[in-house]
Design a protein around this motif. Sequence first.
Motif, PDB file in Angstrom:
ATOM      1  N   UNK A  72      15.587   2.874 -16.064  1.00 33.09           N
ATOM      2  CA  UNK A  72      14.271   3.512 -16.125  1.00 33.09           C
ATOM      3  C   UNK A  72      13.970   4.348 -14.888  1.00 33.09           C
ATOM      4  N   UNK A  73      13.309   5.475 -15.125  1.00 36.07           N
ATOM      5  CA  UNK A  73      12.711   6.265 -14.058  1.00 36.07           C
ATOM      6  C   UNK A  73      11.248   5.837 -13.992  1.00 36.07           C
ATOM      7  N   UNK A  74      10.818   5.294 -12.870  1.00 35.64           N
ATOM      8  CA  UNK A  74       9.501   4.669 -12.765  1.00 35.64           C
ATOM      9  C   UNK A  74       8.517   5.583 -12.047  1.00 35.64           C
ATOM     10  N   UNK A  75       7.362   5.776 -12.664  1.00 31.17           N
ATOM     11  CA  UNK A  75       6.276   6.547 -12.054  1.00 31.17           C
ATOM     12  C   UNK A  75       5.118   5.612 -11.739  1.00 31.17           C
ATOM     13  N   UNK A  76       4.415   5.885 -10.641  1.00 31.72           N
ATOM     14  CA  UNK A  76       3.286   5.070 -10.211  1.00 31.72           C
ATOM     15  C   UNK A  76       1.997   5.872 -10.271  1.00 31.72           C
ATOM     16  N   UNK A  77       0.899   5.187 -10.566  1.00 32.58           N
ATOM     17  CA  UNK A  77      -0.386   5.874 -10.477  1.00 32.58           C
ATOM     18  C   UNK A  77      -0.798   5.984  -9.013  1.00 32.58           C
ATOM     19  N   UNK A  93       0.812  -1.215   0.000  1.00 30.48           N
ATOM     20  CA  UNK A  93       0.000   0.000   0.000  1.00 30.48           C
ATOM     21  C   UNK A  93       0.850   1.271   0.000  1.00 30.48           C
ATOM     22  N   UNK A  94       2.058   1.201   0.540  1.00 31.61           N
ATOM     23  CA  UNK A  94       2.923   2.377   0.595  1.00 31.61           C
ATOM     24  C   UNK A  94       3.666   2.593  -0.715  1.00 31.61           C
ATOM     25  N   UNK A  95       4.115   3.818  -0.937  1.00 30.72           N
ATOM     26  CA  UNK A  95       4.796   4.149  -2.196  1.00 30.72           C
ATOM     27  C   UNK A  95       6.083   3.358  -2.358  1.00 30.72           C
ATOM     28  N   UNK A  96       6.871   3.239  -1.304  1.00 29.06           N
ATOM     29  CA  UNK A  96       8.152   2.538  -1.394  1.00 29.06           C
ATOM     30  C   UNK A  96       7.950   1.067  -1.753  1.00 29.06           C
ATOM     31  N   UNK A  97       6.956   0.423  -1.114  1.00 31.93           N
ATOM     32  CA  UNK A  97       6.689  -0.987  -1.390  1.00 31.93           C
ATOM     33  C   UNK A  97       6.188  -1.180  -2.824  1.00 31.93           C
ATOM     34  N   UNK A  98       5.322  -0.289  -3.291  1.00 33.72           N
ATOM     35  CA  UNK A  98       4.806  -0.389  -4.663  1.00 33.72           C
ATOM     36  C   UNK A  98       5.922  -0.150  -5.677  1.00 33.72           C
ATOM     37  N   UNK A  99       6.813   0.778  -5.362  1.00 41.46           N
ATOM     38  CA  UNK A  99       7.934   1.051  -6.265  1.00 41.46           C
ATOM     39  C   UNK A  99       8.883  -0.140  -6.331  1.00 41.46           C
ATOM     40  N   UNK A 100       9.131  -0.783  -5.202  1.00 41.69           N
ATOM     41  CA  UNK A 100       9.969  -1.983  -5.193  1.00 41.69           C
ATOM     42  C   UNK A 100       9.344  -3.089  -6.040  1.00 41.69           C
ATOM     43  N   UNK A 101       8.024  -3.249  -5.924  1.00 37.54           N
ATOM     44  CA  UNK A 101       7.334  -4.253  -6.715  1.00 37.54           C
ATOM     45  C   UNK A 101       7.429  -3.926  -8.219  1.00 37.54           C
ATOM     46  N   UNK A 102       7.243  -2.657  -8.550  1.00 36.94           N
ATOM     47  CA  UNK A 102       7.337  -2.237  -9.949  1.00 36.94           C
ATOM     48  C   UNK A 102       8.725  -2.524 -10.508  1.00 36.94           C
ATOM     49  N   UNK A 103       9.749  -2.198  -9.743  1.00 34.54           N
ATOM     50  CA  UNK A 103      11.126  -2.465 -10.189  1.00 34.54           C
ATOM     51  C   UNK A 103      11.346  -3.953 -10.416  1.00 34.54           C
TER      52      UNK A 103
END
Length: 255
Positions: free
Chosen positions: A111-116, A87-97
């Motif tokens: 890549x520079x990754x952006x999240x919705x 649910x947190x931004x850091x966890x979602x970013x880690x998953x995206x990476x």
Amino acid sequence: MSLSWLDRLTLFIHPQRLVLERQAWRGARSRQSTDVASHAAGEADWQPVLAAAEVLLKTTGEGAALRIIVADHLVRYAVLPWSEMLTGKAARLDMARALLRNTLGERAAALDIALDRPAFGKSGVAAGIDRQLLVGLRAAAKARRLRLSSVQPRLIAELAVQRTQLNDGWLACVDSGWMTLAGIRDGEIASLRNHRARTAEPAILAGELGGLLAAESATVNGKKVLISTSAGAAPKLAGGWETTLVTPVAGGAHA
């Protein structure tokens, strides 16, 4: 005194052609474009794109508001499944990476990754654009004292426009030799494909789109398909699909 700071600019970034749309504070909308040179051996595909963008932005007045839309050719996407652990931004970013690294390998590190924006109980989308391309675009905008309001992947910009009429169904962004297909279920992303098309020939593209829809149909309840493209009519697809042609966000600027 120049009033160019009241102008609104939209720059569409594409590997083959760039289009700059200008809405002056007073007067009609105007458009100019430039072709992109082929990238040389050993050169990244985004480098000639950036070089062309720097030249095109030099034609603008200083201080205008700038929005940049990046073609899906230059974007890599990942669907983030909903999880109470993410649910947190850091966890979602880690998953995206991790998802992008699984697909792209070492290339994902560039890549520079952006999240919705996260929504409870719903899947999300991560979009990655080459970090050096983004740095170069921001620097080019700063050099002209342009107010950079956003840099958006094409699919994200398209979804923002079309989601109100597509609660259950599909959005296909068809471009020159490229296809992005997003499945929407109950208003959220359920399926996403972003890849090079076998050909730019309309009939074959229609067949490829039909094949993708058939393969992914179980993920979405609806059979409505919005097709965003600047060329031709909406193709007729076998299997009861309802196709509707919509205007691309860049006003038909795709190459």
